[in-house]
Design a protein around this motif. Structure first.
Motif, PDB file in Angstrom:
ATOM      1  N   LYS A 170      37.481  42.177  54.154  1.00 39.58           N
ATOM      2  CA  LYS A 170      36.829  41.293  53.188  1.00 39.58           C
ATOM      3  C   LYS A 170      36.763  41.944  51.813  1.00 39.58           C
ATOM      4  CE  LYS A 170      34.050  38.704  56.546  1.00 39.58           C
ATOM      5  NZ  LYS A 170      32.697  38.317  56.995  1.00 39.58           N
ATOM      6  N   SER A 171      36.403  43.208  51.799  1.00 34.42           N
ATOM      7  CA  SER A 171      36.293  43.916  50.519  1.00 34.42           C
ATOM      8  C   SER A 171      37.665  44.076  49.872  1.00 34.42           C
ATOM      9  CB  SER A 171      35.656  45.286  50.747  1.00 34.42           C
ATOM     10  OG  SER A 171      35.637  46.034  49.562  1.00 34.42           O
ATOM     11  N   ASN A 220      38.209  45.789  61.746  1.00 32.46           N
ATOM     12  CA  ASN A 220      37.923  46.148  60.350  1.00 32.46           C
ATOM     13  C   ASN A 220      37.615  44.946  59.467  1.00 32.46           C
ATOM     14  OD1 ASN A 220      40.637  48.060  61.187  1.00 32.46           O
ATOM     15  ND2 ASN A 220      38.717  49.110  60.705  1.00 32.46           N
ATOM     16  N   LYS A 221      36.830  44.004  59.993  1.00 25.53           N
ATOM     17  CA  LYS A 221      36.546  42.788  59.235  1.00 25.53           C
ATOM     18  C   LYS A 221      35.906  43.079  57.883  1.00 25.53           C
ATOM     19  CE  LYS A 221      35.943  39.407  62.971  1.00 25.53           C
ATOM     20  NZ  LYS A 221      34.969  38.463  63.588  1.00 25.53           N
ATOM     21  N   ALA A 222      34.908  43.936  57.877  1.00 24.75           N
ATOM     22  CA  ALA A 222      34.200  44.211  56.622  1.00 24.75           C
ATOM     23  C   ALA A 222      35.136  44.823  55.588  1.00 24.75           C
ATOM     24  CB  ALA A 222      33.016  45.147  56.887  1.00 24.75           C
ATOM     25  N   GLU A 223      35.979  45.750  56.036  1.00 24.34           N
ATOM     26  CA  GLU A 223      36.927  46.384  55.114  1.00 24.34           C
ATOM     27  C   GLU A 223      37.939  45.371  54.576  1.00 24.34           C
ATOM     28  OE1 GLU A 223      36.045  47.539  58.026  1.00 24.34           O
ATOM     29  OE2 GLU A 223      35.507  49.667  57.868  1.00 24.34           O
ATOM     30  N   SER A 273      34.875  33.701  56.644  1.00 24.29           N
ATOM     31  CA  SER A 273      34.868  34.481  55.401  1.00 24.29           C
ATOM     32  C   SER A 273      34.807  33.567  54.185  1.00 24.29           C
ATOM     33  CB  SER A 273      36.127  35.354  55.320  1.00 24.29           C
ATOM     34  OG  SER A 273      36.234  36.207  56.440  1.00 24.29           O
ATOM     35  N   GLU A 331      37.791  36.149  50.204  1.00 23.43           N
ATOM     36  CA  GLU A 331      37.983  37.212  51.202  1.00 23.43           C
ATOM     37  C   GLU A 331      39.030  36.854  52.264  1.00 23.43           C
ATOM     38  OE1 GLU A 331      33.249  38.603  51.134  1.00 23.43           O
ATOM     39  OE2 GLU A 331      34.025  37.271  52.700  1.00 23.43           O
ATOM     40  N   SER A 386      39.745  51.045  53.365  1.00 16.02           N
ATOM     41  CA  SER A 386      38.444  51.638  53.693  1.00 16.02           C
ATOM     42  C   SER A 386      37.954  52.645  52.666  1.00 16.02           C
ATOM     43  CB  SER A 386      38.510  52.330  55.064  1.00 16.02           C
ATOM     44  OG  SER A 386      39.507  53.337  55.068  1.00 16.02           O
TER      45      SER A 386
END
Length: 656
Positions: free
Chosen positions: A294-295, A289-292, A339, A343, A240
């Motif tokens: 992926k990044s 925390n899907k977005a985190e 994704s 990712e 994160s």
């Protein structure tokens, strides 16, 4: 290539020894004995030429380190045994070498009655190192000791130097049975730091017999770097925070960490068991925390690091709780499905450790636990293969395929899919990869990583199935106070687990407290780890939990044993006091806060043995051990790399 010495290889290594002579070395009853009987050259593997082993000898505060090394050898190639001892007052340290296979009950001792001398070669790192030579026959084995035959200076009048010298120990007059010789011990009994190299241990018929030199062998070119894996349980800051993410991945790249096992959780993880709260009927939900993720995964892939989703809990192994880990598997598969390729997780890894369940101590319950555990992993592997391009793996201990001394069976044996074999072998047969928790603080020796890992690697090479990671521990948990109830004899304990205490059989925690079991050889005692500074509420909870355990699995809660509860305490206390994993035991009366009833109990402090972890090893020593492990394990096709437990403690070690 196995680590056992094969006749053809021996012929090359010791050119002046014929195959017939080598065969004679193995036949203790042979009339024709070679003039030099080789015991150990330390060139290949932990086992020596007569089936024996070597290992460090130590008692705190003294620290000993042994390793077979290739940079200081007698001859042009091969290895010698490096022995380093930091001798402190009150402890002891050194090395022992056995002349028989101590891991086989019927292994014969060595007959050397045709020989006049024990011979070995020694070289000091600085010169002047002092030690005592000891020998043992069969009569000394039960005492776990050896007979001192003299200081090394008795056999080397000029002392140890930085050049190789032969030590010749006359056997005439030594009060030992030369028909049943058991081993050699080098005891560094002078306070201080000592490092010596030992090579070519054997027996000679006369002092003039020449010890053959190892002939030069062109070894295959070894890789300079090996891929590694690493567990990471505290992931939020890494996924994160952009700057911490970069720093974390830079560290991974520097340390050649190519696979990360990283803790994941579900959005509805509040439903997951804490003790266990009982089976959860339905567990569904998306990954947190899907977005985190992926990044982070995209960034990891850019630097060549694979990311596998990690989760685990002992109770997950039991069939009634399979829906929980399978929900995690499904959530990761669903996440990957929505994704972009860069990712996506590369795999799923479970670390469940079912041997922490209370019921593991009962053989019939243990087999049920293992069957459930195998069923879980077979289904998880099926889902991963059917619905994704990921790999699937689990963690196992190194000892499931070791023999239990009481039963003669393997510690983790179980009938599954039509065959009865250790669960470790079943898992190698069915999964993509396995992480072996090969937790020892040395690679070499009878109790080292190589000895404990090679049978699994040999099996995996033969089966050509799962890839194996060899786990190494770098963390160390602080001493923990454990309260125990005075326990039950094994038979009554097992009966209770199948009756009144059945609800405890498949639990590793009770009311949130981690359980421990101490086996005194007759009785089994269940206890709980206490928080470092319990609050008043926790103290009440502790009393209630101990009372529950006492009533179900304690002597004071069992009518047939209740009158002997305090006798049980008198029996266990000296035994736990002599166990190196425990200290400061004392009797303690357990009070039930509900009705103020009393139960017999005791407390002790749990200690993590130094031999389990590299936490107490210096960074240069750790690097040397890792290099040796990677070179030795890379001989096996199934070897995937070292697996480091875990990020924070390993990084602290690297940055010492």
């Amino acid at each position: 290539m196995t680590t056992r010495l094969q006749p053809a290889l021996l012929l090359v290594l010791w050119g002046s020894l014929s195959l017939m002579e080598l065969q004679a070395q193995r036949d203790v009853g042979s009339a024709a004995r070679p003039d030099f009987l080789l015991v150990a050259s330390f060139d290949n593997g932990v086992q020596n030429a007569v089936g024996g082993y070597h290992n460090k000898l130590e008692r705190a505060p003294t620290v000993s380190v042994t390793a077979r090394v290739a940079d200081v050898v007698r001859g042009r190639s091969g290895r010698s045994l490096k022995v380093s001892v930091d001798r402190k007052a009150g402890g002891f340290g050194g090395v022992w070498i056995t002349f028989y296979n101590l891991k086989q009950k019927e292994s014969p001792y060595l007959d050397v009655r045709d020989y006049a001398y024990l011979s070995f070669w020694v070289r000091g790192a600085r010169g002047g190192e002092q030690l005592t030579v000891k020998l043992a026959d069969a009569s000394w084995v039960p005492r776990d000791d050896a007979l001192p035959v003299g200081p090394l200076s008795l056999f080397l009048p000029k002392g140890v130097t930085t050049e190789w010298q032969e030590v010749l120990v006359p056997l005439s007059g030594v009060k030992l049975n030369l028909e049943a010789m058991a081993g050699l011990t080098l005891d560094f009994d002078v306070v201080g730091r000592h490092t010596v190299y030992v090579d070519d241990v054997g027996f000679k018929q006369t002092a003039s017999v020449v010890t053959p030199l190892t002939q030069h062998i062109d070894e295959p070119v070894r890789k300079r770097e090996y891929d590694r894996a690493m567990w990471d349980w505290n992931i939020l800051s890494h996924i994160s925070d952009a700057s911490r993410m970069t720093d974390f991945l830079t560290f991974c790249k520097t340390e050649n960490i190519k696979t990360l096992w990283m803790q994941v959780s579900l959005e509805n993880s509040a439903l997951l068991p804490e003790g266990v709260r009982g089976a959860v009927k339905e567990v569904t939900g998306a990954l947190r925390n899907k977005a985190e993720w992926k990044s982070f995964i995209a960034a990891a892939h850019r630097v060549g690091v694979r990311v596998e989703a990690l989760d685990g809990f002992p109770e997950y192994a039991v069939k009634q709780n399979h829906n929980i880990p399978l929900a995690v598997v499904d959530a990761v598969i669903d996440y990957n499905g929505e994704s972009r390729p860069e990712e996506r997780f590369d795999g799923i890894h479970l670390d469940n450790e079912p041997y922490l369940l209370i019921g593991w101590r009962d053989w019939t319950i243990r087999e049920q636990i293992l069957r459930d555990f195998l069923e879980l992993n077979q289904e998880a592997q099926r889902r991963v293969r059917q619905h994704s391009h990921m790999v699937y793996g689990v963690d196992i201990p190194f000892w499931w395929q070791h023999r239990d001394q009481q039963t003669g069976e393997f510690n983790g044996v179980v009938d599954y899919n039509g065959s009865r074999q250790p669960a470790s072998f079943h898992l190698i047969d069915m999964l993509d990869n396995v992480g072996v928790m090969n937790y020892r603080n040395t690679v070499d020796g009878a109790d080292g990583m190589l000895e404990h890992g090679q049978d699994l690697l040999q099996y995996a090479d033969k089966r050509k199935r799962a890839k194996l990671f060899m786990g190494m521990e770098t963390s160390s948990f602080p001493p923990a106070t454990v309260w125990f109830v005075a326990g039950l004899p094994r038979k009554e304990f097992e009966e209770r687990l199948k009756g009144e205490a059945a609800d405890l059989a498949f639990r590793s925690r009770v009311n949130g407290f981690r359980t421990q079991i101490f086996d005194d050889g007759t009785n089994l005692h269940v206890g709980i780890e206490l928080p470092p500074t319990p609050t008043p509420e926790e103290q009440t909870k502790i009393g209630a939990t101990m009372a529950e355990i006492a009533e179900k699995l304690g002597a004071s809660g069992h009518p047939a044993v209740k009158s002997r509860a305090w006798d049980v305490l008198n029996y266990v206390l000296p035994r736990i006091a002599s166990d190196p994993e425990w200290k400061s035991p004392r009797a303690r009366s357990i009070t039930n806060p509900a009705d103020r009833s009393q139960h017999a109990g005791f407390e002790a402090v749990s200690i993590m043995l130094p031999k389990i972890t590299f936490a107490g090893t210096s960074h240069p020593e750790l690097r040397a051990e890792m290099k040796m492990a990677e070179e030795e394990f890379s001989r096996y096709q199934s070897y995937a790399g070292l697996a480091i437990h875990y990020y924070e403690t390993y990084r602290a070690k690297v940055e010492e």
